[in-house]
Design a protein around this motif. Structure first.
Motif, PDB file in Angstrom:
ATOM      1  N   UNK A 139      -2.683  29.977  -1.584  1.00 59.89           N
ATOM      2  CA  UNK A 139      -1.529  30.462  -0.713  1.00 59.89           C
ATOM      3  C   UNK A 139      -1.148  31.711  -0.892  1.00 59.89           C
ATOM      4  N   UNK A 140      -1.671  32.453  -1.742  1.00 58.75           N
ATOM      5  CA  UNK A 140      -1.357  33.887  -1.976  1.00 58.75           C
ATOM      6  C   UNK A 140      -2.367  34.797  -2.596  1.00 58.75           C
ATOM      7  N   UNK A 141      -1.984  35.858  -3.225  1.00 63.08           N
ATOM      8  CA  UNK A 141      -2.874  36.608  -3.957  1.00 63.08           C
ATOM      9  C   UNK A 141      -2.728  36.843  -5.349  1.00 63.08           C
ATOM     10  N   UNK A 142      -2.249  35.759  -5.826  1.00 64.55           N
ATOM     11  CA  UNK A 142      -2.006  35.595  -7.340  1.00 64.55           C
ATOM     12  C   UNK A 142      -3.309  35.569  -7.929  1.00 64.55           C
ATOM     13  N   UNK A 143      -3.622  36.387  -9.132  1.00 63.29           N
ATOM     14  CA  UNK A 143      -4.750  36.111  -9.977  1.00 63.29           C
ATOM     15  C   UNK A 143      -4.310  35.160 -11.027  1.00 63.29           C
ATOM     16  N   UNK A 144      -5.069  34.226 -11.386  1.00 66.51           N
ATOM     17  CA  UNK A 144      -4.658  33.350 -12.605  1.00 66.51           C
ATOM     18  C   UNK A 144      -5.917  32.675 -13.267  1.00 66.51           C
ATOM     19  N   UNK A 145      -6.871  33.411 -13.165  1.00 65.62           N
ATOM     20  CA  UNK A 145      -8.025  33.092 -14.103  1.00 65.62           C
ATOM     21  C   UNK A 145      -9.381  34.018 -13.468  1.00 65.62           C
ATOM     22  N   UNK A 146     -10.435  33.715 -14.317  1.00 68.45           N
ATOM     23  CA  UNK A 146     -11.751  34.410 -13.998  1.00 68.45           C
ATOM     24  C   UNK A 146     -12.788  33.393 -14.461  1.00 68.45           C
ATOM     25  N   UNK A 147     -13.978  33.588 -13.761  1.00 66.40           N
ATOM     26  CA  UNK A 147     -15.166  32.610 -13.810  1.00 66.40           C
ATOM     27  C   UNK A 147     -16.223  33.757 -14.175  1.00 66.40           C
ATOM     28  N   UNK A 148     -17.234  33.156 -15.043  1.00 70.52           N
ATOM     29  CA  UNK A 148     -18.390  34.010 -15.131  1.00 70.52           C
ATOM     30  C   UNK A 148     -19.379  33.962 -13.816  1.00 70.52           C
ATOM     31  N   UNK A 149     -20.132  35.076 -13.616  1.00 69.54           N
ATOM     32  CA  UNK A 149     -21.041  34.941 -12.471  1.00 69.54           C
ATOM     33  C   UNK A 149     -22.300  35.108 -13.220  1.00 69.54           C
ATOM     34  N   UNK A 150     -23.012  33.841 -13.422  1.00 70.27           N
ATOM     35  CA  UNK A 150     -24.053  33.846 -14.281  1.00 70.27           C
ATOM     36  C   UNK A 150     -25.367  34.318 -13.696  1.00 70.27           C
ATOM     37  N   UNK A 151     -26.395  35.016 -14.468  1.00 70.53           N
ATOM     38  CA  UNK A 151     -27.474  35.125 -13.682  1.00 70.53           C
ATOM     39  C   UNK A 151     -28.460  34.160 -13.846  1.00 70.53           C
ATOM     40  N   UNK A 152     -29.892  34.242 -13.480  1.00 65.73           N
ATOM     41  CA  UNK A 152     -30.740  33.141 -13.499  1.00 65.73           C
ATOM     42  C   UNK A 152     -31.060  32.848 -14.987  1.00 65.73           C
ATOM     43  N   UNK A 153     -31.187  34.091 -15.744  1.00 63.65           N
ATOM     44  CA  UNK A 153     -31.710  33.827 -16.930  1.00 63.65           C
ATOM     45  C   UNK A 153     -30.670  33.001 -17.887  1.00 63.65           C
ATOM     46  N   UNK A 154     -29.270  33.337 -17.562  1.00 66.57           N
ATOM     47  CA  UNK A 154     -28.164  32.527 -18.137  1.00 66.57           C
ATOM     48  C   UNK A 154     -28.169  31.110 -17.964  1.00 66.57           C
TER      49      UNK A 154
END
Length: 459
Positions: A11-26
């Motif tokens: 509902x807004x532009x609040x940033x409240x966390x983050x997540x890893x963008x894993x590679x194929x190797x990971x």
């Protein structure tokens, strides 16, 4: 981890966390870790697995407010519904733990059929498949994830869990609660990243032994084709009709139709997505539905509104296109057709016909078409012309008539005098045609994640 994705509120532009963008190797490393851990987990006594699931359920109950708040922000569900999802999930996990302890093998006598041998007996045991890939959707990021993970774990499988991009933070918190139990940590692996980067890699990896997926029909069909020889269970789209016959209790029908169509803004595969109404009562039904729709609360999840912003602008654009197409072809706007960014107000359309896209396409949003029907057989014909076959509702006072229609509908479930919905969670959950493949529901899910193995005694 090289890259991360910021998580924003719907509902807004609040940033409240983050997540890893894993590679194929990971991701590959995660799969190998799960595969290596599965043997030990699979040999763990079932009652010990059940104890761990009960611990997981307790952890979720303790964290219901925290996880519920993240669900609300992340996928736009009102807070009360988000917390309820967490509590319901704990109940599902407990039931899964108990049901897993009741899954037993069987003993078969060799002389039970003609040509058999009285000197042979077979002990039939159920073994885990290995590593289960669980892919969950955004709309129920905890419940529909746990409905895959818990049956996999109780039956002795390891799990690689890939949530939808939106909803992944909620799923991560759910896994963190699981890891606070005595579960060996490598048994469950959380992976996140761009579908274009890791999607095909996951579903075609040689160490994945089964895939259970909830999401779009298009993606599910692609997974099925790429999975080849491993078992796949798919829960896909729907176009669930509410069939309202001329003898129906219209107040009851309107109440269930509005709840079934507009709760969580219609972002449910089991939402009522079209009304097929007898022409003689369609006008009165439309008026009753209109009154209830106009009383729905519309706003943000923080307001605890029923209708909240859709998951993104693309989803709102799709819903708006369906509305515009119907109106351009002669549909009557009963109420709605108002939009603020990706908040689409609940919209009711009458006099919809089969030339309009909204009659056939799944909106996954708060728009409901009414299609007027003259003959009983037309209800069945129009319902079955859909590519989907998830559920249907029939509203009538005549049980026999409802039963007669139900037997002809090409769907997995038929509700009488109630809205279409998922659950109770231990009921079988089935999709026909392009709505799914295989059967879910706690016991069915456990059975889908095991295979029979025979030990034959030659006496």
């Amino acid at each position: 981890m090289k890259n991360e994705k910021k998580v924003y509120s719907v509902s807004g532009n609040e940033v409240f966390g983050s997540l890893p963008l894993m590679s194929q190797e990971e991701v590959g490393d995660k799969i190998h870790q799960a595969s290596a851990a599965q043997g030990s987990w699979g040999s763990t006594e079932v009652y010990k697995r059940a104890e761990i699931l009960h611990e997981w359920a307790e952890q979720l109950v303790k964290k219901q407010d925290q996880i519920g708040e993240v669900i609300s922000k992340e996928v736009g569900k009102n807070l009360a519904s988000a917390v309820k999802e967490v509590v319901r999930t704990a109940d599902l996990i407990r039931y899964t733990a108990e049901e897993g302890c009741r899954i037993h093998g069987e003993l078969l006598k060799g002389d039970s059929s003609k040509g058999g041998s009285s000197n042979k007996m077979a002990m039939v045991e159920q073994e885990p498949l290995g590593v289960v890939l669980a892919i969950s959707p955004f709309n129920y990021p905890v419940n529909l994830a746990a409905s895959k993970i818990a049956p996999a774990l109780i039956s002795g499988n390891a799990v690689v869990f890939k949530p939808a991009s939106q909803g992944a933070l909620s799923g991560k918190l759910m896994i963190e609660a699981l890891l606070e139990t005595d579960l060996p940590s490598d048994t469950i692996q959380f992976v996140s990243g761009k579908g274009s980067e890791i999607g095909d890699f996951l579903v075609t990896h040689p160490n994945i032994d089964m895939i259970t997926f909830t999401g779009s029909t298009e993606t599910g069909q692609a997974i099925s084709q790429k999975a080849k020889m491993i078992p796949v269970v798919l829960e896909l789209g729907g176009k669930d009709p509410a069939i309202v016959l001329e003898d129906a209790d219209l107040d009851l029908a309107a109440e269930h139709i509005v709840s079934g169509a507009y709760s969580y803004s219609g972002q449910r595969c089991t939402a009522i997505k079209r009304v097929l109404a007898s022409d003689t009562i369609a006008h009165d039904l439309s008026e009753k539905i209109k009154q209830k729709v106009e009383n729905l609360s519309v706003g943000t999840p923080e307001d605890n509104a029923t209708v909240t912003p859709l998951i993104n602008n693309e989803a709102a654009d799709f819903v708006q296109d369906l509305i515009d197409d119907a109106l351009s072809k002669g549909a009557e706007l009963v109420t709605g057709n108002r939009r603020e960014d990706h908040l689409v107000y609940p919209t009711l359309l009458d006099h919809v016909n089969s030339d309009m896209k909204v009659a056939w396409e799944e909106p996954f949003g708060p728009v409901l078409p009414i299609i007027r029907i003259n003959e009983t057989e037309d209800f069945v014909s129009l319902s079955n012309q859909s590519q989907y076959g998830l559920q249907a509702s029939i509203f009538t006072k005549d049980v026999q008539k409802a039963r007669d229609i139900a037997t002809k509908l090409d769907v997995g479930s038929v509700q009488m005098n109630a809205k279409t919905e998922r659950g109770p969670d231990h009921f079988p959950f089935i999709g026909a045609k392009n709505s799914g493949l295989g059967s879910q529901g706690i016991r069915r899910s456990i059975e889908s994640m095991t295979r029979d193995k025979l030990f034959i005694l030659n006496l």
